[in-house]
Design a protein around this motif. Structure first.
Motif, PDB file in Angstrom:
ATOM      1  N   PHE A   5       0.819  -1.204   0.000  1.00 19.97           N
ATOM      2  CA  PHE A   5       0.000   0.000   0.000  1.00 19.97           C
ATOM      3  C   PHE A   5       0.854   1.257   0.000  1.00 19.97           C
ATOM      4  CE2 PHE A   5      -2.643  -3.197   2.200  1.00 19.97           C
ATOM      5  CZ  PHE A   5      -3.700  -3.231   1.314  1.00 19.97           C
ATOM      6  N   SER A   6       0.327   2.299  -0.555  1.00 17.36           N
ATOM      7  CA  SER A   6       0.969   3.604  -0.546  1.00 17.36           C
ATOM      8  C   SER A   6       0.202   4.508   0.417  1.00 17.36           C
ATOM      9  CB  SER A   6       0.941   4.190  -1.952  1.00 17.36           C
ATOM     10  OG  SER A   6       1.401   5.512  -1.931  1.00 17.36           O
ATOM     11  N   ILE A   7       0.851   4.971   1.478  1.00 20.61           N
ATOM     12  CA  ILE A   7       0.188   5.815   2.481  1.00 20.61           C
ATOM     13  C   ILE A   7      -0.203   7.148   1.850  1.00 20.61           C
ATOM     14  CG2 ILE A   7       0.479   7.013   4.674  1.00 20.61           C
ATOM     15  CD1 ILE A   7       2.573   4.854   5.395  1.00 20.61           C
ATOM     16  N   GLN A   8      -1.479   7.507   1.987  1.00 21.08           N
ATOM     17  CA  GLN A   8      -1.980   8.775   1.477  1.00 21.08           C
ATOM     18  C   GLN A   8      -2.153   9.804   2.590  1.00 21.08           C
ATOM     19  OE1 GLN A   8      -2.547   9.132  -1.962  1.00 21.08           O
ATOM     20  NE2 GLN A   8      -1.575   7.134  -2.003  1.00 21.08           N
ATOM     21  N   ASP A   9      -2.705   9.368   3.739  1.00 19.70           N
ATOM     22  CA  ASP A   9      -3.007  10.294   4.832  1.00 19.70           C
ATOM     23  C   ASP A   9      -3.426   9.494   6.059  1.00 19.70           C
ATOM     24  OD1 ASP A   9      -3.383  12.697   6.136  1.00 19.70           O
ATOM     25  OD2 ASP A   9      -4.965  13.405   4.800  1.00 19.70           O
ATOM     26  N   ILE A  10      -3.446  10.146   7.207  1.00 20.51           N
ATOM     27  CA  ILE A  10      -3.984   9.556   8.428  1.00 20.51           C
ATOM     28  C   ILE A  10      -5.454   9.947   8.488  1.00 20.51           C
ATOM     29  CG2 ILE A  10      -3.841   9.480  10.953  1.00 20.51           C
ATOM     30  CD1 ILE A  10      -1.350   8.410   9.506  1.00 20.51           C
ATOM     31  N   ALA A  11      -6.335   8.975   8.619  1.00 15.40           N
ATOM     32  CA  ALA A  11      -7.766   9.250   8.636  1.00 15.40           C
ATOM     33  C   ALA A  11      -8.272   9.527  10.047  1.00 15.40           C
ATOM     34  CB  ALA A  11      -8.539   8.077   8.032  1.00 15.40           C
ATOM     35  N   HIS A  12      -7.794   8.739  11.030  1.00 14.76           N
ATOM     36  CA  HIS A  12      -8.318   8.879  12.386  1.00 14.76           C
ATOM     37  C   HIS A  12      -7.365   8.182  13.354  1.00 14.76           C
ATOM     38  CE1 HIS A  12     -11.372   9.165  15.538  1.00 14.76           C
ATOM     39  NE2 HIS A  12     -11.056   7.920  15.861  1.00 14.76           N
ATOM     40  N   VAL A  13      -7.215   8.759  14.545  1.00 19.82           N
ATOM     41  CA  VAL A  13      -6.435   8.145  15.613  1.00 19.82           C
ATOM     42  C   VAL A  13      -7.232   8.274  16.891  1.00 19.82           C
ATOM     43  CG1 VAL A  13      -4.283   8.221  16.953  1.00 19.82           C
ATOM     44  CG2 VAL A  13      -4.258   8.815  14.521  1.00 19.82           C
ATOM     45  N   ASP A  14      -7.361   7.166  17.635  1.00 16.90           N
ATOM     46  CA  ASP A  14      -7.959   7.237  18.969  1.00 16.90           C
ATOM     47  C   ASP A  14      -7.149   6.327  19.886  1.00 16.90           C
ATOM     48  OD1 ASP A  14      -8.925   4.582  18.639  1.00 16.90           O
ATOM     49  OD2 ASP A  14     -10.852   5.301  17.895  1.00 16.90           O
ATOM     50  N   SER A  15      -7.615   6.097  21.091  1.00 18.54           N
ATOM     51  CA  SER A  15      -6.830   5.315  22.047  1.00 18.54           C
ATOM     52  C   SER A  15      -6.707   3.844  21.659  1.00 18.54           C
ATOM     53  CB  SER A  15      -7.433   5.436  23.445  1.00 18.54           C
ATOM     54  OG  SER A  15      -8.748   4.916  23.450  1.00 18.54           O
ATOM     55  N   CYS A  16      -7.512   3.387  20.717  1.00 20.62           N
ATOM     56  CA  CYS A  16      -7.494   1.969  20.329  1.00 20.62           C
ATOM     57  C   CYS A  16      -6.918   1.707  18.943  1.00 20.62           C
ATOM     58  CB  CYS A  16      -8.910   1.402  20.376  1.00 20.62           C
ATOM     59  SG  CYS A  16      -9.649   1.453  21.999  1.00 20.62           S
ATOM     60  N   ASP A  17      -7.165   2.597  17.990  1.00 20.25           N
ATOM     61  CA  ASP A  17      -6.827   2.317  16.595  1.00 20.25           C
ATOM     62  C   ASP A  17      -6.247   3.531  15.873  1.00 20.25           C
ATOM     63  OD1 ASP A  17      -8.060  -0.369  16.427  1.00 20.25           O
ATOM     64  OD2 ASP A  17      -9.910   0.748  16.737  1.00 20.25           O
ATOM     65  N   VAL A  18      -5.491   3.227  14.820  1.00 19.44           N
ATOM     66  CA  VAL A  18      -5.029   4.221  13.857  1.00 19.44           C
ATOM     67  C   VAL A  18      -5.598   3.799  12.509  1.00 19.44           C
ATOM     68  CG1 VAL A  18      -3.038   5.276  12.743  1.00 19.44           C
ATOM     69  CG2 VAL A  18      -2.891   4.583  15.143  1.00 19.44           C
ATOM     70  N   TRP A  19      -6.301   4.706  11.847  1.00 23.56           N
ATOM     71  CA  TRP A  19      -6.878   4.430  10.533  1.00 23.56           C
ATOM     72  C   TRP A  19      -6.084   5.228   9.502  1.00 23.56           C
ATOM     73  CZ3 TRP A  19     -11.076   1.125   9.902  1.00 23.56           C
ATOM     74  CH2 TRP A  19     -11.682   0.702  11.082  1.00 23.56           C
ATOM     75  N   VAL A  20      -5.542   4.535   8.505  1.00 24.80           N
ATOM     76  CA  VAL A  20      -4.668   5.143   7.504  1.00 24.80           C
ATOM     77  C   VAL A  20      -5.309   5.017   6.132  1.00 24.80           C
ATOM     78  CG1 VAL A  20      -2.364   5.083   6.499  1.00 24.80           C
ATOM     79  CG2 VAL A  20      -2.678   4.450   8.888  1.00 24.80           C
ATOM     80  N   LEU A  21      -5.395   6.141   5.419  1.00 27.90           N
ATOM     81  CA  LEU A  21      -5.871   6.115   4.035  1.00 27.90           C
ATOM     82  C   LEU A  21      -4.703   5.689   3.151  1.00 27.90           C
ATOM     83  CD1 LEU A  21      -7.834   9.478   3.895  1.00 27.90           C
ATOM     84  CD2 LEU A  21      -8.779   7.183   4.121  1.00 27.90           C
ATOM     85  N   VAL A  22      -4.928   4.681   2.352  1.00 24.14           N
ATOM     86  CA  VAL A  22      -3.910   4.179   1.438  1.00 24.14           C
ATOM     87  C   VAL A  22      -4.505   4.085   0.045  1.00 24.14           C
ATOM     88  CG1 VAL A  22      -2.671   2.871   3.220  1.00 24.14           C
ATOM     89  CG2 VAL A  22      -4.505   1.764   1.942  1.00 24.14           C
ATOM     90  N   ARG A  23      -3.646   3.944  -0.934  1.00 23.07           N
ATOM     91  CA  ARG A  23      -4.141   3.774  -2.299  1.00 23.07           C
ATOM     92  C   ARG A  23      -5.022   2.528  -2.332  1.00 23.07           C
ATOM     93  NH1 ARG A  23       0.008   4.351  -6.819  1.00 23.07           N
ATOM     94  NH2 ARG A  23      -1.043   6.292  -7.242  1.00 23.07           N
ATOM     95  N   GLY A  24      -6.264   2.709  -2.685  1.00 24.04           N
ATOM     96  CA  GLY A  24      -7.185   1.588  -2.797  1.00 24.04           C
ATOM     97  C   GLY A  24      -8.019   1.297  -1.570  1.00 24.04           C
TER      98      GLY A  24
END
Length: 57
Positions: A21-40
């Motif tokens: 995957f190619s990292i595009q941006d960070i979508a969301h971070v909280d105390s449990c998870d990190v959500w990363v926008l990637v190509r696709g």
């Protein structure tokens, strides 16, 4: 590579989403998870799965 810092004590974790995957941006971070926008799509990384991390200096 993604770096995550806990604001309360500056504890640090880092990870790299799958090399497919190619990292595009960070979508969301909280105390449990990190959500990363990637190509696709979006990748979720549970903080609990990142291991002990590194304490603040």
């Amino acid at each position: 590579m993604i770096h995550v810092y806990r604001p309360s004590d500056a504890h640090h974790w880092s990870f790299t989403p799958s090399q497919l995957f190619s990292i595009q941006d960070i979508a969301h971070v909280d105390s449990c998870d990190v959500w990363v926008l990637v190509r696709g799509g979006v990748v979720r990384q549970a903080v609990s799965e990142l291991g002990p991390g590194d304490p603040a200096p």
